[in-house]
Enzyme design. Structure first.
Site, PDB file in Angstrom:
ATOM      1  N   LYS A 202       0.804  -1.197   0.000  1.00  0.00           N
ATOM      2  CA  LYS A 202       0.000   0.000   0.000  1.00  0.00           C
ATOM      3  C   LYS A 202       0.846   1.260   0.000  1.00  0.00           C
ATOM      4  O   LYS A 202       0.361   2.348  -0.310  1.00  0.00           O
ATOM      5  CB  LYS A 202      -0.876   0.018   1.269  1.00  0.00           C
ATOM      6  CG  LYS A 202      -1.813  -1.151   1.403  1.00  0.00           C
ATOM      7  CD  LYS A 202      -2.546  -1.030   2.762  1.00  0.00           C
ATOM      8  CE  LYS A 202      -3.281  -2.298   3.088  1.00  0.00           C
ATOM      9  NZ  LYS A 202      -3.780  -2.291   4.473  1.00  0.00           N
ATOM     10  N   GLY A 203       2.096   1.134   0.389  1.00  0.00           N
ATOM     11  CA  GLY A 203       2.922   2.296   0.721  1.00  0.00           C
ATOM     12  C   GLY A 203       3.112   3.323  -0.381  1.00  0.00           C
ATOM     13  O   GLY A 203       3.240   4.507  -0.114  1.00  0.00           O
TER      14      GLY A 203
ATOM     15  N   ASP B 132       7.563   3.230  -2.070  1.00  0.00           N
ATOM     16  CA  ASP B 132       7.754   4.296  -1.090  1.00  0.00           C
ATOM     17  C   ASP B 132       9.193   4.378  -0.612  1.00  0.00           C
ATOM     18  O   ASP B 132       9.766   5.457  -0.517  1.00  0.00           O
ATOM     19  CB  ASP B 132       6.776   4.118   0.097  1.00  0.00           C
ATOM     20  CG  ASP B 132       6.810   2.709   0.694  1.00  0.00           C
ATOM     21  OD1 ASP B 132       7.573   1.857   0.208  1.00  0.00           O
ATOM     22  OD2 ASP B 132       6.051   2.461   1.655  1.00  0.00           O
TER      23      ASP B 132
ATOM     24  N   ASP C 100      14.749  -0.391   1.445  1.00  0.00           N
ATOM     25  CA  ASP C 100      15.427  -0.654   2.707  1.00  0.00           C
ATOM     26  C   ASP C 100      16.523  -1.691   2.418  1.00  0.00           C
ATOM     27  O   ASP C 100      17.594  -1.337   1.935  1.00  0.00           O
ATOM     28  CB  ASP C 100      14.349  -1.143   3.690  1.00  0.00           C
ATOM     29  CG  ASP C 100      14.807  -1.235   5.110  1.00  0.00           C
ATOM     30  OD1 ASP C 100      15.617  -0.416   5.531  1.00  0.00           O
ATOM     31  OD2 ASP C 100      14.345  -2.145   5.831  1.00  0.00           O
TER      32      ASP C 100
ATOM     33  N   PHE D  59      13.172   4.563  11.412  1.00  0.00           N
ATOM     34  CA  PHE D  59      11.883   4.071  10.937  1.00  0.00           C
ATOM     35  C   PHE D  59      10.992   5.267  10.670  1.00  0.00           C
ATOM     36  O   PHE D  59      10.738   6.076  11.556  1.00  0.00           O
ATOM     37  CB  PHE D  59      11.230   3.111  11.936  1.00  0.00           C
ATOM     38  CG  PHE D  59      10.168   2.296  11.276  1.00  0.00           C
ATOM     39  CD1 PHE D  59      10.485   1.089  10.659  1.00  0.00           C
ATOM     40  CD2 PHE D  59       8.858   2.749  11.190  1.00  0.00           C
ATOM     41  CE1 PHE D  59       9.516   0.356   9.989  1.00  0.00           C
ATOM     42  CE2 PHE D  59       7.882   2.024  10.522  1.00  0.00           C
ATOM     43  CZ  PHE D  59       8.211   0.823   9.933  1.00  0.00           C
ATOM     44  N   VAL D  60      10.546   5.394   9.423  1.00  0.00           N
ATOM     45  CA  VAL D  60       9.801   6.588   9.035  1.00  0.00           C
ATOM     46  C   VAL D  60       8.365   6.266   8.640  1.00  0.00           C
ATOM     47  O   VAL D  60       8.066   5.159   8.194  1.00  0.00           O
ATOM     48  CB  VAL D  60      10.512   7.348   7.881  1.00  0.00           C
ATOM     49  CG1 VAL D  60      11.819   7.932   8.361  1.00  0.00           C
ATOM     50  CG2 VAL D  60      10.720   6.454   6.671  1.00  0.00           C
TER      51      VAL D  60
HETATM   52  P1  IMP Z   1      12.959  -3.971   1.559  1.00  0.00           P
HETATM   53  O1  IMP Z   1      12.576  -5.220   0.798  1.00  0.00           O
HETATM   54  O2  IMP Z   1      13.737  -4.340   2.810  1.00  0.00           O
HETATM   55  O3  IMP Z   1      13.677  -2.958   0.738  1.00  0.00           O
HETATM   56  O4  IMP Z   1      11.609  -3.411   2.140  1.00  0.00           O
HETATM   57  C1  IMP Z   1      10.890  -2.413   1.546  1.00  0.00           C
HETATM   58  C2  IMP Z   1       9.545  -2.296   2.213  1.00  0.00           C
HETATM   59  O5  IMP Z   1       9.642  -2.329   3.653  1.00  0.00           O
HETATM   60  C3  IMP Z   1       8.942  -0.955   1.878  1.00  0.00           C
HETATM   61  O6  IMP Z   1       8.180  -1.007   0.699  1.00  0.00           O
HETATM   62  C4  IMP Z   1       8.116  -0.643   3.104  1.00  0.00           C
HETATM   63  O7  IMP Z   1       6.841  -1.211   2.973  1.00  0.00           O
HETATM   64  C5  IMP Z   1       8.845  -1.348   4.246  1.00  0.00           C
HETATM   65  N1  IMP Z   1       9.710  -0.384   4.983  1.00  0.00           N
HETATM   66  C6  IMP Z   1      11.051  -0.360   5.035  1.00  0.00           C
HETATM   67  N2  IMP Z   1      11.501   0.637   5.808  1.00  0.00           N
HETATM   68  C7  IMP Z   1      10.401   1.288   6.260  1.00  0.00           C
HETATM   69  C8  IMP Z   1      10.193   2.442   7.113  1.00  0.00           C
HETATM   70  O8  IMP Z   1      11.134   3.103   7.620  1.00  0.00           O
HETATM   71  N3  IMP Z   1       8.907   2.796   7.336  1.00  0.00           N
HETATM   72  C9  IMP Z   1       7.844   2.131   6.807  1.00  0.00           C
HETATM   73  N4  IMP Z   1       7.985   1.060   6.010  1.00  0.00           N
HETATM   74  C10 IMP Z   1       9.252   0.633   5.740  1.00  0.00           C
END
Ligand code: IMP
Length: 182
Positions: free
Chosen positions: A45-46, A101, A104, A153-154
């Site tokens: 959803k982000g 969004d 990470d 964490f945002v």
């Molecule tokens: P990745 O696969 O670790 O890059 O995760 C990405 C997903 O984790 C993003 O699309 C977000 O949904 C969630 N995410 C990672 N960091 C944050 C944060 O600081 N706040 C909120 N959601 C996050």
């Protein structure tokens, strides 16, 4: 009940900064995708709020679609992604711009981009609002990005903590005590 701003540590990216950057990204993407009728694919959803603003900053013909992915469990194989709700658009031969969004670890975006290439997309590029490069565990550099941020964490502008705060106009760090208690 109102959004409880006592849970927020500080503003990381203001509404004005986001607005300015989205405008710049939109202009750049307009130049790059003109005549290619791209599929702008938001990850739910982000990315919902970001996509809504970004497509309105792109003055070209395009299609919008969405995909929802399952978050990773410890047993999931890296490089695999589970699609919870698929997009409707046939992507073979299309230029796809994946919008998320935040990046990470990079696992979600990397796996999704591989999946879209397997489906025969003509090109697959990524555009993210936020990038936390210090957290990366896989090799992935977003093609377009709004802001690089430090490891906090945002929430806000589509991003949530336990479904809260998606509707903030700015991006804020939340207090450690809020997410450290679980
Ligand atoms: P990745 O696969 O670790 O890059 O995760 C990405 C997903 O984790 C993003 O699309 C977000 O949904 C969630 N995410 C990672 N960091 C944050 C944060 O600081 N706040 C909120 N959601 C996050």
């Amino acid at each position: 009940m109102r959004n409880d701003r006592n849970d927020l540590e500080k503003v990381i990216v203001s509404e004005a900064e986001i607005g300015q950057r989205v405008k710049e990204l939109g202009e750049r993407l307009t130049g790059e995708y003109e005549g290619r009728n791209p599929v702008v694919l938001g990850i739910l959803k982000g990315a919902n709020v970001f996509v809504a603003d970004l497509v309105r900053a792109m003055d070209i013909e395009l299609q919008m679609d969405f995909i929802m992915l399952a978050s990773y469990g410890a047993s999931d194989t890296p490089g695999e992604v589970r699609v919870k709700m698929d997009c409707e658009t046939e992507l073979a031969g299309r230029h796809v711009l994946v919008v998320d969004d935040i990046v990470d670890t990079g696992q979600t975006l990397k796996a999704l981009m591989e999946l879209l290439r397997m489906r025969g997309a003509a090109s697959v590029r990524s555009c993210v609002l936020l990038d936390k490069p210090s957290r990366r565990t896989v090799e992935l550099e977003p093609d377009y990005k709004g802001f690089e941020i430090e490891d906090a964490f945002v929430v806000g502008y589509g991003l949530d903590y336990a479904e809260r705060f998606r509707n903030l106009r700015e991006v804020c760090a939340i207090k450690k005590r809020v997410y450290a208690v679980e």
